[in-house]
Design a protein around this motif. Structure first.
Motif, PDB file in Angstrom:
ATOM      1  N   ASN A  72       0.825  -1.117  -0.060  1.00  0.00           N
ATOM      2  CA  ASN A  72      -0.010  -0.070  -0.070  1.00  0.00           C
ATOM      3  C   ASN A  72       0.851   1.282   0.069  1.00  0.00           C
ATOM      4  O   ASN A  72       0.605   2.311   0.724  1.00  0.00           O
ATOM      5  CB  ASN A  72      -1.156   0.051   1.149  1.00  0.00           C
ATOM      6  CG  ASN A  72      -1.992  -0.938   1.007  1.00  0.00           C
ATOM      7  OD1 ASN A  72      -2.570  -1.294  -0.284  1.00  0.00           O
ATOM      8  ND2 ASN A  72      -2.615  -1.248   2.193  1.00  0.00           N
ATOM      9  N   GLY A  73       1.851   1.321  -0.850  1.00  0.00           N
ATOM     10  CA  GLY A  73       2.712   2.278  -1.030  1.00  0.00           C
ATOM     11  C   GLY A  73       3.819   2.690   0.329  1.00  0.00           C
ATOM     12  O   GLY A  73       4.793   3.266   0.161  1.00  0.00           O
ATOM     13  N   ASN A  74       3.833   1.795   1.352  1.00  0.00           N
ATOM     14  CA  ASN A  74       4.811   1.824   2.170  1.00  0.00           C
ATOM     15  C   ASN A  74       5.783   0.749   1.939  1.00  0.00           C
ATOM     16  O   ASN A  74       5.542  -0.363   1.820  1.00  0.00           O
ATOM     17  CB  ASN A  74       4.017   1.639   3.562  1.00  0.00           C
ATOM     18  CG  ASN A  74       2.933   2.503   3.969  1.00  0.00           C
ATOM     19  OD1 ASN A  74       3.176   3.659   3.705  1.00  0.00           O
ATOM     20  ND2 ASN A  74       1.865   2.024   4.382  1.00  0.00           N
ATOM     21  N   GLU A  75       7.113   1.198   2.398  1.00  0.00           N
ATOM     22  CA  GLU A  75       8.259   0.253   2.430  1.00  0.00           C
ATOM     23  C   GLU A  75       8.322  -0.473   3.787  1.00  0.00           C
ATOM     24  O   GLU A  75       8.555   0.049   4.915  1.00  0.00           O
ATOM     25  CB  GLU A  75       9.619   1.139   1.953  1.00  0.00           C
ATOM     26  CG  GLU A  75       9.713   1.804   0.863  1.00  0.00           C
ATOM     27  CD  GLU A  75       9.786   0.545  -0.353  1.00  0.00           C
ATOM     28  OE1 GLU A  75      10.148  -0.752  -0.037  1.00  0.00           O
ATOM     29  OE2 GLU A  75       9.384   0.798  -1.487  1.00  0.00           O
ATOM     30  N   VAL A  76       7.768  -1.890   3.716  1.00  0.00           N
ATOM     31  CA  VAL A  76       7.994  -2.460   5.145  1.00  0.00           C
ATOM     32  C   VAL A  76       9.066  -3.369   5.095  1.00  0.00           C
ATOM     33  O   VAL A  76       9.496  -4.070   4.134  1.00  0.00           O
ATOM     34  CB  VAL A  76       6.412  -3.420   4.708  1.00  0.00           C
ATOM     35  CG1 VAL A  76       6.446  -4.394   6.131  1.00  0.00           C
ATOM     36  CG2 VAL A  76       5.333  -2.629   4.721  1.00  0.00           C
ATOM     37  N   PRO A  77       9.748  -3.303   6.250  1.00  0.00           N
ATOM     38  CA  PRO A  77      10.904  -4.059   6.366  1.00  0.00           C
ATOM     39  C   PRO A  77      10.563  -5.714   6.373  1.00  0.00           C
ATOM     40  O   PRO A  77       9.685  -6.256   6.950  1.00  0.00           O
ATOM     41  CB  PRO A  77      11.241  -3.807   7.666  1.00  0.00           C
ATOM     42  CG  PRO A  77      10.687  -2.480   7.978  1.00  0.00           C
ATOM     43  CD  PRO A  77       9.491  -2.358   7.368  1.00  0.00           C
ATOM     44  N   LEU A  78      11.473  -6.384   5.511  1.00  0.00           N
ATOM     45  CA  LEU A  78      11.359  -7.784   5.233  1.00  0.00           C
ATOM     46  C   LEU A  78      12.572  -8.600   5.691  1.00  0.00           C
ATOM     47  O   LEU A  78      13.633  -8.182   5.321  1.00  0.00           O
ATOM     48  CB  LEU A  78      11.118  -8.323   3.922  1.00  0.00           C
ATOM     49  CG  LEU A  78      10.831  -9.644   3.454  1.00  0.00           C
ATOM     50  CD1 LEU A  78       9.785 -10.248   3.930  1.00  0.00           C
ATOM     51  CD2 LEU A  78      10.757  -9.880   1.980  1.00  0.00           C
ATOM     52  N   THR A  79      12.329  -9.365   6.859  1.00  0.00           N
ATOM     53  CA  THR A  79      13.572  -9.908   7.356  1.00  0.00           C
ATOM     54  C   THR A  79      13.560 -11.597   6.811  1.00  0.00           C
ATOM     55  O   THR A  79      12.437 -12.182   7.077  1.00  0.00           O
ATOM     56  CB  THR A  79      13.645 -10.085   8.935  1.00  0.00           C
ATOM     57  OG1 THR A  79      13.698  -8.724   9.190  1.00  0.00           O
ATOM     58  CG2 THR A  79      15.044 -10.809   9.265  1.00  0.00           C
ATOM     59  N   ILE A  80      14.455 -12.277   6.385  1.00  0.00           N
ATOM     60  CA  ILE A  80      14.585 -13.735   5.879  1.00  0.00           C
ATOM     61  C   ILE A  80      15.347 -14.448   6.989  1.00  0.00           C
ATOM     62  O   ILE A  80      16.861 -14.246   6.729  1.00  0.00           O
ATOM     63  CB  ILE A  80      14.868 -13.891   4.637  1.00  0.00           C
ATOM     64  CG1 ILE A  80      14.298 -13.019   3.640  1.00  0.00           C
ATOM     65  CG2 ILE A  80      14.483 -15.458   4.076  1.00  0.00           C
ATOM     66  CD1 ILE A  80      12.679 -13.244   3.578  1.00  0.00           C
ATOM     67  N   ILE A  81      15.016 -15.175   7.895  1.00  0.00           N
ATOM     68  CA  ILE A  81      15.759 -15.685   8.816  1.00  0.00           C
ATOM     69  C   ILE A  81      16.632 -16.777   8.422  1.00  0.00           C
ATOM     70  O   ILE A  81      17.773 -17.096   8.775  1.00  0.00           O
ATOM     71  CB  ILE A  81      14.967 -16.304  10.083  1.00  0.00           C
ATOM     72  CG1 ILE A  81      14.384 -14.777  10.999  1.00  0.00           C
ATOM     73  CG2 ILE A  81      15.910 -16.750  11.260  1.00  0.00           C
ATOM     74  CD1 ILE A  81      13.582 -15.159  12.044  1.00  0.00           C
ATOM     75  N   PRO A  82      16.027 -17.750   7.720  1.00  0.00           N
ATOM     76  CA  PRO A  82      17.020 -19.114   7.310  1.00  0.00           C
ATOM     77  C   PRO A  82      18.029 -18.325   6.332  1.00  0.00           C
ATOM     78  O   PRO A  82      17.899 -17.855   5.436  1.00  0.00           O
ATOM     79  CB  PRO A  82      15.844 -19.827   6.482  1.00  0.00           C
ATOM     80  CG  PRO A  82      14.735 -19.549   7.022  1.00  0.00           C
ATOM     81  CD  PRO A  82      14.854 -18.018   7.175  1.00  0.00           C
ATOM     82  N   ASN A  83      19.372 -18.640   6.643  1.00  0.00           N
ATOM     83  CA  ASN A  83      20.368 -18.256   5.892  1.00  0.00           C
ATOM     84  C   ASN A  83      20.549 -18.857   4.287  1.00  0.00           C
ATOM     85  O   ASN A  83      20.833 -18.069   3.407  1.00  0.00           O
ATOM     86  CB  ASN A  83      21.657 -18.609   6.385  1.00  0.00           C
ATOM     87  CG  ASN A  83      22.041 -17.909   7.734  1.00  0.00           C
ATOM     88  OD1 ASN A  83      21.639 -16.859   7.812  1.00  0.00           O
ATOM     89  ND2 ASN A  83      22.559 -18.702   8.766  1.00  0.00           N
ATOM     90  N   GLU A  84      19.814 -19.952   4.296  1.00  0.00           N
ATOM     91  CA  GLU A  84      19.938 -20.614   3.124  1.00  0.00           C
ATOM     92  C   GLU A  84      18.701 -20.129   1.799  1.00  0.00           C
ATOM     93  O   GLU A  84      18.985 -20.368   0.726  1.00  0.00           O
ATOM     94  CB  GLU A  84      19.732 -22.012   3.170  1.00  0.00           C
ATOM     95  CG  GLU A  84      18.689 -22.808   3.372  1.00  0.00           C
ATOM     96  CD  GLU A  84      18.210 -22.802   5.068  1.00  0.00           C
ATOM     97  OE1 GLU A  84      17.227 -23.275   5.344  1.00  0.00           O
ATOM     98  OE2 GLU A  84      19.026 -21.882   5.818  1.00  0.00           O
ATOM     99  N   ILE A  85      17.844 -19.265   2.461  1.00  0.00           N
ATOM    100  CA  ILE A  85      16.920 -18.792   1.551  1.00  0.00           C
ATOM    101  C   ILE A  85      17.206 -17.209   1.350  1.00  0.00           C
ATOM    102  O   ILE A  85      17.089 -16.464   2.064  1.00  0.00           O
ATOM    103  CB  ILE A  85      15.452 -19.027   2.399  1.00  0.00           C
ATOM    104  CG1 ILE A  85      15.389 -20.547   2.559  1.00  0.00           C
ATOM    105  CG2 ILE A  85      14.205 -18.454   1.510  1.00  0.00           C
ATOM    106  CD1 ILE A  85      15.117 -21.198   1.442  1.00  0.00           C
ATOM    107  N   SER A  86      17.066 -17.059   0.130  1.00  0.00           N
ATOM    108  CA  SER A  86      17.132 -15.457  -0.503  1.00  0.00           C
ATOM    109  C   SER A  86      16.007 -14.990  -0.473  1.00  0.00           C
ATOM    110  O   SER A  86      14.817 -15.309  -0.387  1.00  0.00           O
ATOM    111  CB  SER A  86      17.729 -15.754  -1.850  1.00  0.00           C
ATOM    112  OG  SER A  86      16.808 -16.053  -2.682  1.00  0.00           O
ATOM    113  N   VAL A  87      16.073 -13.720  -0.580  1.00  0.00           N
ATOM    114  CA  VAL A  87      14.895 -12.665  -0.443  1.00  0.00           C
ATOM    115  C   VAL A  87      14.235 -12.811  -1.778  1.00  0.00           C
ATOM    116  O   VAL A  87      13.071 -12.584  -1.826  1.00  0.00           O
ATOM    117  CB  VAL A  87      15.445 -11.108  -0.390  1.00  0.00           C
ATOM    118  CG1 VAL A  87      14.342 -10.049  -0.650  1.00  0.00           C
ATOM    119  CG2 VAL A  87      16.243 -10.867   0.998  1.00  0.00           C
TER     120      VAL A  87
END
Length: 250
Positions: free
Chosen positions: A9-24
């Motif tokens: 909705n137009g907002n830049e929302v922080p996205l965190t990927i905890i598993p090291n083997e999985i890419s954004v």
């Protein structure tokens, strides 16, 4: 762990990927995750402040399941609402009604298979399967019906119970909306067969071996289906079928 942002909705929302083997990129390209994002954007009463992806299960090269926690608040009050999501996407299920040519008696088909999540070696349910990301509900339903029962049907013989009941605005029924995004599109397949053909299906072994499926069919009188299975999608499909019949929509 990796971090990025995703626009909601137009907002830049922080996205965190905890598993090291999985890419954004892997998460951002997952159809079930993207569908959830699109749906949450339509809900104007909720605001997503951040998303933390805790685990990802891959099905080959494709994302199968995700589990993530979304920090979500109500827009008007700023009240925090529960946001732990098991994101597995949609599926289809088919209620099969077979009518005997000789007697007129109606039967239904249950697939009996092992379901580890509910700790059951023999779990009885109507034929069902996950969507493939194409959005082609009826095509997936026909494919699953063939794989799980051996019944080959043309797509035009499958009746969309969900659409008949709720129109085009509803994806399907939600079995566990408190923690899972899964919706199930319910279909009906009706056919009149020789009694011998119906009898041949009893205890037939089916399933897709490539997907580790081992299924035994159980043919039950339609009037007894509700007693033979306590499965949610089975009972939902049966209820919609009976109500739509009563309302002369079938």
């Amino acid at each position: 762990m990796s971090t990025s942002t995703i626009k909601i909705n137009g907002n830049e929302v922080p996205l965190t990927i905890i598993p090291n083997e999985i890419s954004v990129e892997t998460v951002m390209s997952a159809p079930n995750f993207n569908k959830w994002i699109k749906k949450i954007e339509l809900e104007k009463e909720l605001k997503v402040n951040s998303i933390s992806v805790q685990s990802v299960d891959m099905f080959g090269k494709n994302v199968g399941f995700l589990k993530f926690k979304a920090d979500v608040v109500t827009v008007k009050e700023g009240r925090v609402v529960p946001g732990i999501i098991f994101c597995r996407g949609g599926s289809v299920a088919i209620l099969v009604v077979l009518k005997s040519k000789e007697t007129g008696k109606e039967y239904s088909v249950l697939t009996v298979q092992t379901r580890v999540p509910v700790a059951s070696f023999q779990y009885a349910e109507i034929p069902a399967g996950m969507l493939d990301g194409s959005g082609h509900f009826v095509g997936v339903a026909a494919k699953e019906l063939k794989e799980e029962t051996g019944l080959e049907v043309s797509e035009d013989k499958l009746i969309d119970l969900t659409k008949l009941a709720y129109g085009t605005e509803v994806d399907g029924v939600y079995p566990s909306p408190g923690g899972c995004d899964e919706f199930i599109r319910l279909f009906l397949f009706r056919e009149t067969l020789d009694q011998s053909k119906i009898d041949e299906l009893q205890h037939k072994l089916t399933g897709c071996l490539d997907e580790n499926e081992s299924i035994t069919l159980d043919i039950v009188p339609l009037e007894d289906l509700w007693k033979k299975s306590h499965d949610g999608k089975t009972l939902s499909a049966l209820y919609l079928y009976e109500r739509l019949l009563k309302d002369n929509k079938l």
